[in-house]
Design an enzyme around this catalytic site. Structure first.
Site, short mmCIF file in Angstrom:
data_model
loop_
_atom_site.label_atom_id
_atom_site.label_comp_id
_atom_site.label_asym_id
_atom_site.label_seq_id
_atom_site.Cartn_x
_atom_site.Cartn_y
_atom_site.Cartn_z
N HIS A 36 48.84 9.83 -27.23
CA HIS A 36 50.12 10.40 -26.81
C HIS A 36 50.48 9.99 -25.39
O HIS A 36 51.66 9.86 -25.06
CB HIS A 36 50.06 11.93 -26.93
CG HIS A 36 50.15 12.40 -28.34
ND1 HIS A 36 49.49 13.52 -28.80
CD2 HIS A 36 50.81 11.90 -29.41
CE1 HIS A 36 49.75 13.69 -30.08
NE2 HIS A 36 50.54 12.71 -30.47
N GLU B 203 50.22 -24.25 -37.37
CA GLU B 203 49.23 -23.73 -36.43
C GLU B 203 47.88 -24.42 -36.59
O GLU B 203 46.91 -24.07 -35.91
CB GLU B 203 49.07 -22.20 -36.63
CG GLU B 203 48.88 -21.79 -38.07
CD GLU B 203 49.09 -20.30 -38.31
OE1 GLU B 203 49.02 -19.52 -37.36
OE2 GLU B 203 49.33 -19.93 -39.47
N ASP C 18 47.23 -19.78 -32.41
CA ASP C 18 46.20 -20.46 -33.19
C ASP C 18 46.19 -21.96 -32.92
O ASP C 18 45.11 -22.57 -32.81
CB ASP C 18 46.40 -20.21 -34.69
CG ASP C 18 45.72 -18.93 -35.15
OD1 ASP C 18 44.75 -18.50 -34.51
OD2 ASP C 18 46.16 -18.36 -36.17
N CYS D 246 56.91 -19.15 -32.50
CA CYS D 246 56.75 -17.70 -32.57
C CYS D 246 55.48 -17.21 -31.89
O CYS D 246 55.18 -16.02 -31.92
CB CYS D 246 56.77 -17.23 -34.03
SG CYS D 246 55.40 -17.87 -35.01
#
Length: 828
Positions: A456, A686, A710, A757
């Site tokens: 939290h 990758e 990667d 990405c």
């Protein structure tokens, strides 16, 4: 029997020991405000051997407290049971029907029954409360059911027949199951009803627990997909079950909470004097360390002379703690943070916790403070031993509320942060109470040696916009006060005495935070670059739009498969993809198919031990070998694509044959469906093999997406989770950049687009290079979108193309970084 007690259920205590029975009765009477008819049938008239039970005494005891309200008999073991059974045979038929026998333990059962009787409860309610004492004890120590004798079974069947009982079964569907907040909501509803309400985790074949106890509800460890039973007994059982069922069916009002997998952490600085933790709240910050260490006050035990006085002392202290917490709740405007403290209020009222405290006071004669500490420590241990990391993170909440009460016992005020000037908070962990004291103008960032991304306190840090990294390791705590450090809450990096380049990164974040964010990423000479978001789930999709994402360039679908015992159903996947697609509207949504393996495992896919898991059975390789799981996912994606702009992307592709095999399965699934969208197909680039074959792979698909995380480790032969070589897996290394260039050239010759990405796409130093190499689209974590857009808006395509050509000739990542900083006239 007195007039004030004649309408109360009578209680009979049958025991081998008269002293034990008398002590139990005295203890129970001290805890009640109203008189209850109590009779004792204990011991025998033999001075030399007084231990035993007498049938006639039991009969007389029952008759002495008998009334139309009924009588409940509680016993210890052995001959007490036999004597009670025989005594029943001497009663009239009318009396027998109003006398019940309880299987509850004598002490706990008697206390519960006498208190319940004092409140005017009927015989069924009194017996239910007494029997619940055994359920509580069993749920805490996890033992099997104790077989009941025939008489008891017969009596229990009578109760079930005479008392209104309602039971339903329901599957919990919210992603994290019944964690702290859902549990708090469930307990709040359960306490609105008079009926006894129990829960049972049918999937785990658990014991039935008291739904009015927040700790018992949470420690059921109900996860997504678990089936539970709701059993209510009482006059308002129907309504109680209906309300709780509605709460569960509506997913407790949650949209989705994402549990982020904790990566491997480095506990010592690497060659760059850098520590690694788990990113918890995005942003970059630097400053001097301000250490904080929560100190639990020393409490001395003392012999308890009056149990009732000690118990009242506890109640007074808990009431003060509740008042403190409620005062904080009333002063907070944010609903998320007030919910957190409302849960703490429920911990203070939790019956299972209070029962433990009471046992420590009564049975072990501890003072109230020590009894509270022992009960809290036991509860923390229970949470930490749970399998689910999200539930484990609730232990800090118990510690927080427990510490508040201990400080009240010690007469100490709550410890507070002491920030005389802006700095970085360093602590072993961060409690919600401490997090609520944070002032963003002084606390520039937070680093903790332990902690969890699901705690939290992490939510509070996110709400306040304070960068945070957790789980860094104990090395962090050994750093001297006033040491200059920097942190990146998006990557998990922590720099000790940061270099000028690292400080520049922090400066970039602060500069960008003050300047307006362009709606679109357009270079100075008018080139539009799409900036997408990398997301994990529905909540991330909403957050991505708040950060002005132009769509989703990478949806990591693994979140649907992790933290569960069986693979998700087609319906579950479809509902999630459909929900995200609806959030995106006409914007593109690129879904990467399952990429389990490497650092991600699930129990229902048999992953054998691999010496090099990142080079092993993962991504498309695994999907082609598990066609049922693959086909289910493709069906869900294709169904969701109807009416939406959805793309599908295959990970870990190394050959043309893999792409063709995957496309063949996709076509077969598509032909089996009546309605699908015009879905585009792409692959993750990758693996170096995919780069060298990019010209042929480009003929098979509609787009490439380069996963630089990667790709970097494969090109550089450096495991990015290995602290000794991780620095080599750098996307700015010229060999990696040349791989990107080769991929872009092959894609554009085939007329398809290229996205990046990986983490490199959000690196401000890398953005000019990627654009110069011809990358069409960048997909980044939502918090980085504004930074990337600002960088792009300051670039000129002709300039970055020349720069990209130049950096390919440099000798290493360090040289590339220094060259960009020197040559590119932008604020980065």
């Amino acid at each position: 029997m007195t007039a004030s007690s004649k309408n109360k259920v009578g209680i009979v205590l049958v025991s081998h020991s008269a002293k034990l029975a008398e002590a139990v009765a005295e203890l129970a009477e001290q805890m009640t405000q109203e008189l209850v008819p109590i009779a004792i049938a204990a011991g025998i008239d033999d001075p030399e051997n007084p231990f035993g039970t007498d049938v006639i005494k039991v009969q007389e005891a029952i008759e002495s407290v008998y009334s139309d309200a009924g009588v409940l008999v509680l016993m210890d073991l052995g001959s007490a049971v036999m004597s009670t059974e025989m005594a029943l045979e001497f009663l009239s038929s009318t009396q027998i029907n109003n006398v019940k026998i309880s299987t509850a333990p004598l002490v706990e059962g008697a206390i519960s029954a006498i208190i319940q009787s004092s409140l005017g409860a009927n015989i069924q309610q009194v017996m239910t409360e007494a029997n619940a004492a055994l359920t509580v004890k069993k749920s805490q120590i996890n033992i099997d059911e104790i077989p009941s004798d025939k008489t008891t079974i017969a009596n229990n069947k009578k109760i079930e027949q005479e008392t209104k009982c309602k039971e339903v079964k329901i599957t919990v569907k919210n992603q994290l199951g019944i964690h702290a907040r859902p549990a708090a909501k469930l307990v709040s509803i359960a306490n609105q009803f008079q009926s006894e309400i129990q829960l049972q985790n049918l999937t785990k074949n658990s014991h039935k627990i008291n739904s009015k106890s927040i700790n018992q509800v949470i420690t059921l460890a109900v996860k997504q997909g678990h089936e539970i039973a709701i059993i209510a007994t009482g006059n308002d059982a129907d309504l109680a079950v209906t309300k709780i069922k509605e709460l569960i069916a509506n997913n407790f009002g949650e949209t989705e909470v994402i549990v982020k997998k904790t990566p491997t952490k480095l506990t010592t600085p690497d060659a760059n004097n850098k520590l690694m933790g788990t990113p918890a709240s995005p942003g970059v910050a630097f400053g001097k360390i301000v250490h904080y260490q929560s100190i639990i006050p020393e409490i001395e035990d003392y012999p308890v002379e009056n149990i009732e006085v000690e118990w009242q002392y506890l109640q007074l202290t808990l009431a003060t703690a509740k008042k403190e917490i409620q005062g904080i709740v009333d002063s907070l405007p944010n609903e998320n943070t007030t919910d957190i403290l409302q849960t703490q209020l429920l911990y203070l009222e939790d019956p299972s916790l209070l029962e433990k405290v009471h046992q420590f006071i009564v049975a072990e004669k501890h003072c109230a403070a020590i009894a509270w500490k022992k009960a809290i420590d036991a509860m923390i241990k229970t949470y930490k031993e749970l399998e689910d990391p999200y539930l484990q993170a609730r232990a800090i909440d118990i510690k927080d509320v427990g510490g508040r009460v201990l400080q009240l016992f010690a007469g100490e005020s709550r410890s507070s942060l002491n920030f005389s000037q802006p700095g970085i908070l360093v602590a072993p962990d961060l409690t919600p109470s401490l997090a609520l004291q944070l002032q963003p103008n002084l606390v520039l960032g937070i680093c903790t040696s332990a902690g969890s991304v699901t705690a939290h306190s992490t939510l509070i840090a996110n709400t306040l916009g304070i960068p945070m990294v957790v789980g860094i390791g104990t090395q962090l705590l050994s750093l001297a006060t006033d040491t200059q450090i920097g942190l990146d809450g998006t990557t998990g990096e922590v720099w000790i005495e940061p270099s000028p380049v690292q400080l520049l990164k922090a400066k970039q974040s602060q500069t960008f935070a003050k300047s307006p964010v362009p709606q679109e990423a357009i270079t100075k000479d008018g080139r539009k670059i799409a900036v997408m978001a990398n997301i994990v789930g529905v909540a991330d999709a909403e957050f991505a739009l708040e950060c002005d994402a132009e769509g989703v360039g990478l949806l990591r679908s693994e979140f649907l498969y992790l933290h569960r015992q069986t693979p998700p159903t087609e319906a579950e996947e479809y509902e999630t993809y459909q929900a995200i697609a609806q959030i995106m509207g006409s914007r593109p949504l690129t879904i990467r198919t399952l990429d389990i393996g490497g650092d991600k495992t699930v129990p229902y896919i048999k992953l054998e031990s691999e010496a090099n898991p990142f080079l092993g059975w993962r991504g498309i390789r695994q999907s082609l070998d598990t066609p049922e799981i693959f086909q289910t996912q493709l069906r869900a994606i294709l169904r969701a694509s109807y009416g939406h702009n959805i793309k599908v992307m295959f990970p870990m592709v190394a050959s043309v044959q893999e792409v063709r095999a995957a496309k063949k399965i996709l076509t077969e699934v598509e032909n089996s469906l009546s309605e699908v969208g015009n879905i585009k197909v792409g692959i993750m680039v990758e693996v170096p093999a995919a780069v060298t074959m990019a010209n042929q792979l480009a003929k098979e698909v509609d787009f490439f997406s380069i996963g630089t995380n990667d790709l970097s480790q494969y090109v550089m032969a450096a495991d990015r989770t290995n602290s000794k070589v991780a620095n080599l897996a750098n996307g700015l290394e010229p060999p990696v950049l040349r791989m990107i260039q080769q991929t872009v050239i092959a894609a554009h010759e085939a007329g398809i687009s290229v996205s990046v990405c990986g983490q490199l796409a959000s690196n401000s130093v890398a953005v000019p290079i990627l654009l110069g190499l011809g990358v069409d689209e960048l997909s980044v974590a939502p918090p980085a979108i504004s930074i990337v857009k600002r960088v792009i808006s300051q670039l000129d395509m002709s300039e970055v193309e020349a720069i990209a050509h130049s950096v390919l000739q440099l000798d290493g990542a360090k040289s590339v970084q220094e060259y960009i900083i020197a040559q590119v006239g932008i604020e980065i």
